[in-house]
Design a protein around this motif. Sequence first.
Motif, PDB file in Angstrom:
ATOM      1  N   PRO A  12     -10.659 -29.618 -42.399  1.00 16.75           N
ATOM      2  CA  PRO A  12      -9.676 -29.366 -41.343  1.00 16.75           C
ATOM      3  C   PRO A  12      -9.521 -30.498 -40.340  1.00 16.75           C
ATOM      4  O   PRO A  12      -8.398 -30.828 -39.939  1.00 16.75           O
ATOM      5  N   LYS A  13     -10.621 -31.109 -39.936  1.00 12.28           N
ATOM      6  CA  LYS A  13     -10.532 -32.196 -38.958  1.00 12.28           C
ATOM      7  C   LYS A  13      -9.737 -33.370 -39.519  1.00 12.28           C
ATOM      8  O   LYS A  13      -8.964 -34.012 -38.801  1.00 12.28           O
ATOM      9  N   ALA A  14      -9.896 -33.647 -40.814  1.00 13.08           N
ATOM     10  CA  ALA A  14      -9.156 -34.749 -41.445  1.00 13.08           C
ATOM     11  C   ALA A  14      -7.676 -34.398 -41.553  1.00 13.08           C
ATOM     12  O   ALA A  14      -6.805 -35.253 -41.381  1.00 13.08           O
ATOM     13  N   VAL A  15      -7.381 -33.122 -41.858  1.00 17.22           N
ATOM     14  CA  VAL A  15      -5.983 -32.684 -41.940  1.00 17.22           C
ATOM     15  C   VAL A  15      -5.311 -32.823 -40.578  1.00 17.22           C
ATOM     16  O   VAL A  15      -4.201 -33.348 -40.464  1.00 17.22           O
ATOM     17  N   ILE A  16      -5.973 -32.366 -39.546  1.00 20.24           N
ATOM     18  CA  ILE A  16      -5.411 -32.418 -38.193  1.00 20.24           C
ATOM     19  C   ILE A  16      -5.213 -33.868 -37.747  1.00 20.24           C
ATOM     20  O   ILE A  16      -4.196 -34.220 -37.146  1.00 20.24           O
ATOM     21  N   ALA A  17      -6.169 -34.741 -38.076  1.00 23.06           N
ATOM     22  CA  ALA A  17      -6.042 -36.156 -37.720  1.00 23.06           C
ATOM     23  C   ALA A  17      -4.843 -36.781 -38.427  1.00 23.06           C
ATOM     24  O   ALA A  17      -4.103 -37.590 -37.841  1.00 23.06           O
ATOM     25  N   HIS A  18      -4.621 -36.411 -39.695  1.00 19.45           N
ATOM     26  CA  HIS A  18      -3.469 -36.941 -40.440  1.00 19.45           C
ATOM     27  C   HIS A  18      -2.167 -36.469 -39.810  1.00 19.45           C
ATOM     28  O   HIS A  18      -1.213 -37.255 -39.663  1.00 19.45           O
ATOM     29  N   LEU A  19      -2.100 -35.210 -39.425  1.00 23.78           N
ATOM     30  CA  LEU A  19      -0.883 -34.680 -38.813  1.00 23.78           C
ATOM     31  C   LEU A  19      -0.561 -35.413 -37.515  1.00 23.78           C
ATOM     32  O   LEU A  19       0.600 -35.718 -37.232  1.00 23.78           O
ATOM     33  N   ARG A  20      -1.570 -35.722 -36.748  1.00 21.13           N
ATOM     34  CA  ARG A  20      -1.321 -36.471 -35.505  1.00 21.13           C
ATOM     35  C   ARG A  20      -0.882 -37.903 -35.807  1.00 21.13           C
ATOM     36  O   ARG A  20      -0.050 -38.471 -35.102  1.00 21.13           O
ATOM     37  N   GLU A  21      -1.421 -38.467 -36.872  1.00 22.97           N
ATOM     38  CA  GLU A  21      -1.049 -39.833 -37.251  1.00 22.97           C
ATOM     39  C   GLU A  21       0.429 -39.922 -37.613  1.00 22.97           C
ATOM     40  O   GLU A  21       1.090 -40.926 -37.313  1.00 22.97           O
ATOM     41  N   ILE A  22       0.975 -38.867 -38.242  1.00 26.37           N
ATOM     42  CA  ILE A  22       2.375 -38.903 -38.652  1.00 26.37           C
ATOM     43  C   ILE A  22       3.299 -38.244 -37.621  1.00 26.37           C
ATOM     44  O   ILE A  22       4.484 -38.050 -37.877  1.00 26.37           O
ATOM     45  N   ASP A  24       3.153 -35.116 -36.240  1.00 28.09           N
ATOM     46  CA  ASP A  24       3.393 -33.679 -36.309  1.00 28.09           C
ATOM     47  C   ASP A  24       2.361 -32.966 -35.439  1.00 28.09           C
ATOM     48  O   ASP A  24       1.472 -32.272 -35.916  1.00 28.09           O
ATOM     49  N   ASP A  25       2.518 -33.128 -34.122  1.00 30.82           N
ATOM     50  CA  ASP A  25       1.547 -32.561 -33.191  1.00 30.82           C
ATOM     51  C   ASP A  25       1.618 -31.034 -33.144  1.00 30.82           C
ATOM     52  O   ASP A  25       0.609 -30.374 -32.881  1.00 30.82           O
ATOM     53  N   ASP A  26       2.793 -30.464 -33.376  1.00 27.54           N
ATOM     54  CA  ASP A  26       2.916 -29.007 -33.355  1.00 27.54           C
ATOM     55  C   ASP A  26       2.031 -28.380 -34.430  1.00 27.54           C
ATOM     56  O   ASP A  26       1.312 -27.406 -34.173  1.00 27.54           O
ATOM     57  N   ALA A  27       2.103 -28.926 -35.652  1.00 24.97           N
ATOM     58  CA  ALA A  27       1.268 -28.401 -36.733  1.00 24.97           C
ATOM     59  C   ALA A  27      -0.210 -28.655 -36.452  1.00 24.97           C
ATOM     60  O   ALA A  27      -1.061 -27.808 -36.730  1.00 24.97           O
ATOM     61  N   ALA A  28      -0.527 -29.829 -35.892  1.00 28.21           N
ATOM     62  CA  ALA A  28      -1.919 -30.155 -35.570  1.00 28.21           C
ATOM     63  C   ALA A  28      -2.477 -29.183 -34.529  1.00 28.21           C
ATOM     64  O   ALA A  28      -3.606 -28.699 -34.662  1.00 28.21           O
ATOM     65  N   ASP A  29      -1.670 -28.875 -33.509  1.00 26.06           N
ATOM     66  CA  ASP A  29      -2.121 -27.940 -32.474  1.00 26.06           C
ATOM     67  C   ASP A  29      -2.314 -26.543 -33.054  1.00 26.06           C
ATOM     68  O   ASP A  29      -3.287 -25.850 -32.727  1.00 26.06           O
ATOM     69  N   TYR A  30      -1.388 -26.139 -33.919  1.00 24.29           N
ATOM     70  CA  TYR A  30      -1.470 -24.804 -34.529  1.00 24.29           C
ATOM     71  C   TYR A  30      -2.740 -24.664 -35.356  1.00 24.29           C
ATOM     72  O   TYR A  30      -3.483 -23.678 -35.230  1.00 24.29           O
ATOM     73  N   LEU A  31      -3.014 -25.657 -36.213  1.00 27.28           N
ATOM     74  CA  LEU A  31      -4.194 -25.575 -37.066  1.00 27.28           C
ATOM     75  C   LEU A  31      -5.479 -25.706 -36.254  1.00 27.28           C
ATOM     76  O   LEU A  31      -6.505 -25.135 -36.628  1.00 27.28           O
ATOM     77  N   SER A  32      -5.420 -26.426 -35.156  1.00 29.57           N
ATOM     78  CA  SER A  32      -6.603 -26.538 -34.286  1.00 29.57           C
ATOM     79  C   SER A  32      -6.959 -25.179 -33.693  1.00 29.57           C
ATOM     80  O   SER A  32      -8.136 -24.818 -33.571  1.00 29.57           O
TER      81      SER A  32
END
Length: 299
Positions: A12-22, A24-32
Motif C-alpha cells: 500500500p505505501k508503494a501504491v500511495i507513493a506512485h499515485l502522488r508521483e503521478i 492523483d492525490d485524491d486516490a492517494a488520500d482515499y487509500l491512505s
Amino acid sequence: MESSDILGLRPPKAVIAHLREIGDDDAADYLSQMTPGGQMFGMNWGDEVWGHTGMILGYITPEEGDEPGIIQNASTMTPDPALKGSRIKISLDRFYVHRYPGRGKHKILLEFTGKNQIHGDAEELRFAVTTEANDRAGAAVSGVPIFLGASVGQNGISFEGKAINVVSSDDEALLSALSSGPFKEGLSLLTTAQPALKPFVGLAQSVVGAVLKRSRNTEVHYFRLGLDFATSQTAAKLRHGSFVVIQGNEASWSWHDVRWNAGSQQIVRHHDNLPIEFNYMIFRVSPYDDDEDSGTTRP
C-alpha cells in the motif's frame, strides 16, 4: 510469464507513493484512509478498481435485435470442437475504463502475446496498441485485429494480455513505432512459420519493456486466457463469439446481475441499467477469411 509488478500487487505505501508521483492525490488520500498503517492485507480498493488483480471471464450469448444480451460464465458454456485445426481471427471490440490511476484522460498501452502452432512449431505472437480513455468511458477501439489467422490446436488456444498506464510524456515517439505496419492492422499469420515475424515481435517487446522502465508508467492489469474444448465446468471453452475479461475478483461476482446492452455497447447492471463499475475488455473470436488480408500489409 505472469507479471509481478502490477500496481495492485505492490505494498500500500508503494501504491500511495506512485499515485502522488503521478498527481492523483485524491486516490492517494482515499487509500491512505482505507489502509491505516499501510497494512498489505484487507485493502479496500473501493472505487479504485484498477487495484483488482483478478480476472472474471464471460461470454456474450448471441442474440438478435437491440435487446440486452445474456452473459454467461465462459466455463459453463458448450465448446465447439469443429474449431480444432481451424484458423481464427481475434479482435479487440471494446475496452471500458471505469477508473484508472491518474487524472484526466488516460493513455493506455495494451499488449497481447501468444503462440501460434504451425506444423508442430510454436511461433511467438506479440501485438501492442495504444489507446486513450476517460474514467467511466470506453476507449475509441472497435474491431481492432490482434491476431489474424491464428491456428487452433487440438487443445484450443491461449494468450496473455496486459494493460499499462502510460503517464510519462517522453514516450510519445517510442509509442509511435506501434502505429505502422503489422502493428496497426494486427499480425497476419501465414500457414507456414514466418521468420519475418521475429523482428516485429522483438520490436513490440522492446517498446513495451522501455515504457515499463519509466517510474511514472505502471502495469495495471495482467491476465492469462486459455480457451479449450474440455467438458469440465472449470475450464473456459472455445467457440466463435465475444468474450468479456473483467478486471475484478470472482468471490462476489454473479453474471446473473449484469447483461450486455447492445444499444449502448456497455455491460450494465440488471436492476438499474447503469454501466458496471469495473474495467473490462471484450474480445471477439471469429472465422478467419484469407480475403481480408488483400489490403493488409504483411510482414
